[in-house]
Write a protein that holds these residues in place. Structure first.
Motif, PDB file in Angstrom:
ATOM      1  N   GLY A  84      14.029  51.101  56.702  1.00  0.00           N
ATOM      2  CA  GLY A  84      15.003  52.186  56.631  1.00  0.00           C
ATOM      3  C   GLY A  84      16.444  51.754  56.784  1.00  0.00           C
ATOM      4  N   ARG A  85      16.695  50.457  56.858  1.00  0.00           N
ATOM      5  CA  ARG A  85      18.053  49.949  57.076  1.00  0.00           C
ATOM      6  C   ARG A  85      19.041  50.485  56.054  1.00  0.00           C
ATOM      7  N   TYR A  86      18.621  50.635  54.804  1.00  0.00           N
ATOM      8  CA  TYR A  86      19.529  51.047  53.736  1.00  0.00           C
ATOM      9  C   TYR A  86      19.197  52.428  53.174  1.00  0.00           C
ATOM     10  N   ASP A  87      18.477  53.229  53.944  1.00  0.00           N
ATOM     11  CA  ASP A  87      18.061  54.529  53.428  1.00  0.00           C
ATOM     12  C   ASP A  87      19.225  55.482  53.170  1.00  0.00           C
ATOM     13  N   ASN A  88      20.353  55.252  53.778  1.00  0.00           N
ATOM     14  CA  ASN A  88      21.510  56.140  53.599  1.00  0.00           C
ATOM     15  C   ASN A  88      22.440  55.695  52.468  1.00  0.00           C
ATOM     16  N   ILE A  89      22.047  54.631  51.771  1.00  0.00           N
ATOM     17  CA  ILE A  89      22.879  54.133  50.667  1.00  0.00           C
ATOM     18  C   ILE A  89      22.236  54.503  49.333  1.00  0.00           C
ATOM     19  N   ASN A  90      23.037  55.041  48.431  1.00  0.00           N
ATOM     20  CA  ASN A  90      22.600  55.292  47.059  1.00  0.00           C
ATOM     21  C   ASN A  90      23.134  54.148  46.202  1.00  0.00           C
ATOM     22  N   PHE A  91      22.271  53.238  45.830  1.00  0.00           N
ATOM     23  CA  PHE A  91      22.712  52.031  45.144  1.00  0.00           C
ATOM     24  C   PHE A  91      23.103  52.326  43.694  1.00  0.00           C
ATOM     25  N   THR A  92      24.171  51.677  43.274  1.00  0.00           N
ATOM     26  CA  THR A  92      24.713  51.884  41.940  1.00  0.00           C
ATOM     27  C   THR A  92      23.812  51.268  40.875  1.00  0.00           C
ATOM     28  N   LEU A  93      23.497  52.038  39.863  1.00  0.00           N
ATOM     29  CA  LEU A  93      22.703  51.501  38.758  1.00  0.00           C
ATOM     30  C   LEU A  93      23.496  50.442  37.999  1.00  0.00           C
ATOM     31  N   PRO A  94      22.883  49.315  37.637  1.00  0.00           N
ATOM     32  CA  PRO A  94      23.563  48.340  36.784  1.00  0.00           C
ATOM     33  C   PRO A  94      23.979  48.976  35.457  1.00  0.00           C
ATOM     34  N   GLU A  95      25.057  48.484  34.876  1.00  0.00           N
ATOM     35  CA  GLU A  95      25.565  49.025  33.611  1.00  0.00           C
ATOM     36  C   GLU A  95      24.514  48.994  32.509  1.00  0.00           C
ATOM     37  N   ASP A  96      23.675  47.969  32.521  1.00  0.00           N
ATOM     38  CA  ASP A  96      22.685  47.808  31.449  1.00  0.00           C
ATOM     39  C   ASP A  96      21.283  48.225  31.886  1.00  0.00           C
ATOM     40  N   PHE A  97      21.193  49.106  32.869  1.00  0.00           N
ATOM     41  CA  PHE A  97      19.887  49.531  33.391  1.00  0.00           C
ATOM     42  C   PHE A  97      19.010  50.119  32.281  1.00  0.00           C
ATOM     43  N   TYR A  98      19.638  50.855  31.366  1.00  0.00           N
ATOM     44  CA  TYR A  98      18.885  51.470  30.262  1.00  0.00           C
ATOM     45  C   TYR A  98      19.050  50.676  28.964  1.00  0.00           C
ATOM     46  N   ASP A  99      19.008  49.373  29.090  1.00  0.00           N
ATOM     47  CA  ASP A  99      19.039  48.465  27.935  1.00  0.00           C
ATOM     48  C   ASP A  99      17.907  48.825  26.966  1.00  0.00           C
ATOM     49  N   ASP A 100      18.229  48.885  25.649  1.00  0.00           N
ATOM     50  CA  ASP A 100      17.187  49.216  24.662  1.00  0.00           C
ATOM     51  C   ASP A 100      16.606  47.987  23.969  1.00  0.00           C
ATOM     52  N   TYR A 101      17.119  46.782  24.270  1.00  0.00           N
ATOM     53  CA  TYR A 101      16.601  45.510  23.750  1.00  0.00           C
ATOM     54  C   TYR A 101      16.595  45.439  22.220  1.00  0.00           C
ATOM     55  N   CYS A 102      17.420  46.224  21.574  1.00  0.00           N
ATOM     56  CA  CYS A 102      17.279  46.407  20.122  1.00  0.00           C
ATOM     57  C   CYS A 102      17.521  45.143  19.303  1.00  0.00           C
ATOM     58  N   THR A 103      18.246  44.159  19.839  1.00  0.00           N
ATOM     59  CA  THR A 103      18.492  42.939  19.049  1.00  0.00           C
ATOM     60  C   THR A 103      17.736  41.730  19.591  1.00  0.00           C
ATOM     61  N   ARG A 104      16.837  41.962  20.574  1.00  0.00           N
ATOM     62  CA  ARG A 104      16.167  40.835  21.239  1.00  0.00           C
ATOM     63  C   ARG A 104      14.656  41.076  21.286  1.00  0.00           C
ATOM     64  N   LYS A 105      13.934  40.342  20.436  1.00  0.00           N
ATOM     65  CA  LYS A 105      12.485  40.526  20.308  1.00  0.00           C
ATOM     66  C   LYS A 105      11.746  40.218  21.611  1.00  0.00           C
ATOM     67  N   ALA A 106      12.102  39.116  22.285  1.00  0.00           N
ATOM     68  CA  ALA A 106      11.393  38.723  23.498  1.00  0.00           C
ATOM     69  C   ALA A 106      11.624  39.727  24.620  1.00  0.00           C
ATOM     70  N   ALA A 107      12.834  40.231  24.724  1.00  0.00           N
ATOM     71  CA  ALA A 107      13.145  41.223  25.760  1.00  0.00           C
ATOM     72  C   ALA A 107      12.397  42.522  25.501  1.00  0.00           C
ATOM     73  N   ALA A 108      12.152  42.820  24.240  1.00  0.00           N
ATOM     74  CA  ALA A 108      11.501  44.086  23.882  1.00  0.00           C
ATOM     75  C   ALA A 108      10.017  44.110  24.252  1.00  0.00           C
ATOM     76  N   VAL A 109       9.370  42.938  24.336  1.00  0.00           N
ATOM     77  CA  VAL A 109       7.926  42.913  24.593  1.00  0.00           C
ATOM     78  C   VAL A 109       7.569  42.503  26.018  1.00  0.00           C
ATOM     79  N   GLN A 110       8.567  42.226  26.858  1.00  0.00           N
ATOM     80  CA  GLN A 110       8.279  41.841  28.253  1.00  0.00           C
ATOM     81  C   GLN A 110       7.607  42.988  29.007  1.00  0.00           C
TER      82      GLN A 110
END
Length: 508
Positions: free
Chosen positions: A204-230
């Protein structure tokens, strides 16, 4: 008239002086600890005072990298100073390291150092060589009440939390070592390896913190075949029970071994905390993206709480070295075996040559040599540690070692810094990450994926630091591709990676 000392006495005295001048070495290696999860590296939502202390009192390396982003292979590279294809430990599947080969531990031991490895080693079941003492976790080890395999292949169970136990065992060894010899001690922590089990005091040490989502959290992998199948996404891969500790009725037989081996008192505190977590999930009943983001928050809270004990114990080790007077002549290094994804690209885990897993945190303190507060931006790799240690010990660096000693860099002397980095990942199966190799220069990165996925990827790191747009097929980049392929082949030949050479030539 002054009486002259016999020659043999002078030689003994001189040997003692030289012995005293050689530095002690303490290498602290964590598991899967991301540089993004350290305040010294810019994380403003948490504090890591132990690691930050090393950076303030010594140096922070802003461009430290690994040769193969996987637990066992990384440790094999650190120990031998060689790439995976040379030391033979390419993945965590074919699982036994050949200790008959050379290592910095063997060289230092032969040079008069007392050597020890305590904690996680993760190099299989073979008996370690080059160590005067070892007390290591079997395989991945357990977070609670862990077993250790000790010198002589004896097994002992300790009560307590693994990070605390490892630190205590290391301190005990330091107190009882042969004080007439310089020493090299490797402290291998299990934290922050999956499934991210915090110490009871950190729940519970960090239960009061809402951590910021990384900018690329919703990456669609559209130009990277290997990333798309991981298969390493927080949305689909992260498990509700094992990873996030959401226990349902009947789960008691399937819980992690580290929970099963807890005492009743430990289990009581553990389940009481995670019952609150489940109640929060049940009350919110999130779906779709909301559920994914809830899972991300839980991941961050458990991971960073697990890292809090790691940081606290680093402080404890530094305090011991200071109080015992050892700090003045001891190099202390903290690093992870590789980087890790903190939600970047929507992921956890490592393996890829993308920056978050390719790059590793590394800070070090060496009083009288490293100027406090220094930031070192030169490229260094995990294979560089072995020759650096050997040179510090005044021994000859074996020709087999492929790393480059960065001792001159620490001393502000002439140093031929790398202008490119070579990487090769082999494992084909876990998390569906395709094997690949590649080259990184100051501006560009070229990767060749093979086996599971056949593709090339090119990134302009200056314009695309998150590595989202593969520009390999962009006609404007043709000249850059040609140059990078030439440089990649040079790296392959330099490191004698014959398997990569065959794959490279077939891909042309």
């Amino acid at each position: 008239m002054k009486r002259k000392l016999p020659l043999v006495v002078l030689l003994v005295l001189l040997g003692g002086i030289l012995q005293a001048q050689r530095p002690n070495i303490v290498l602290i290696i964590s598991d899967d600890h991301a540089f993004q999860a350290i305040s010294a590296y810019g994380n403003k939502q948490i504090q890591t005072p132990g690691i930050d202390r090393l950076a303030k009192e010594g140096a922070l390396f802003s461009n430290a990298y690994v040769t193969n982003s996987l637990c066992g292979p990384s440790r094999a590279a650190i120990l031998t100073g060689t790439y995976s294809h040379v030391n033979g430990f390419k993945d965590n599947v074919n699982f036994n390291f050949n200790f008959n080969q050379g290592s910095f531990a063997k060289v230092l031991q032969g040079a008069g150092y007392q050597t020890a490895w305590i904690g996680k080693m993760h190099l299989g079941d073979s008996i370690p060589q080059g160590l005067d003492y070892y007390s290591i976790l079997p395989g991945q080890g357990q977070y609670y009440n862990p077993d250790f395999i000790q010198t002589g292949n004896k097994t002992r169970r300790y009560n307590g939390y693994v990070t605390d136990v490892i630190t205590d065992v290391a301190e005990n060894w330091l107190e009882h070592r042969d004080a007439s010899k310089p020493f090299c001690l490797v402290i291998g922590h299990k934290a922050t390896h999956r499934t991210w089990m915090p110490a009871l005091e950190d729940l519970g040490r960090y239960d009061n913190i809402n951590f910021t989502l990384p900018e690329d959290f919703y990456d669609d992998y559209c130009t990277r075949k290997a990333a798309a199948v991981q298969d390493m996404t927080i949305a689909k891969t992260m498990r509700m029970m094992h990873d996030l500790k959401i226990y349902e009725p009947g789960d008691s037989l399937a819980i992690e071994n580290s929970v099963k081996r807890m005492t009743k008192e430990q289990q009581q505190k553990w389940f009481a905390y995670y019952a609150k977590v489940k109640a929060d999930l049940d009350a919110k009943a999130p779906k779709g993206k909301a559920l994914t983001e809830w899972k991300y928050q839980r991941y961050m809270k458990d991971y960073l709480a697990t890292a809090a004990s790691l940081d606290r114990n680093i402080s404890k080790t530094l305090d011991y070295l200071d109080k015992s007077g050892l700090s003045k002549n001891t190099l202390v290094i903290y690093m992870s075996d590789q980087g890790f994804y903190m939600g970047e690209h929507g992921w956890f885990d490592k393996r890829f040559m993308y920056e978050e897993s390719f790059r590793t945190p590394m800070v070090m303190r060496y009083p009288g040599v490293i100027r406090p507060g220094r930031v070192i931006s030169d490229y260094v790799m995990n294979i560089d540690l072995a020759p650096t240690f050997v040179e510090m010990a005044g021994a000859r660096v074996p020709e087999r070692m492929q790393g480059i000693s960065f001792l001159p860099l620490l001393k502000n002397k002439k140093y031929a810094s790398r202008n490119a980095l070579y990487y090769h990942y082999y494992e084909n199966g876990e998390h569906s990450v395709s094997p690949h190799f590649g080259i990184k220069t100051k501006r560009y990165k070229l990767i060749r994926f093979y086996d599971k996925v056949e593709s090339w990827e090119l990134f302009d790191l200056q314009q695309d630091p998150h590595e989202l747009k593969n520009r390999y097929d962009d006609p404007k980049m043709a000249a850059i591709v040609a140059t990078l392929k030439k440089q990649l082949l040079e790296q392959i030949r330099h490191y004698k990676d014959t398997d990569a050479a065959v794959i490279f030539n077939k891909a042309l």
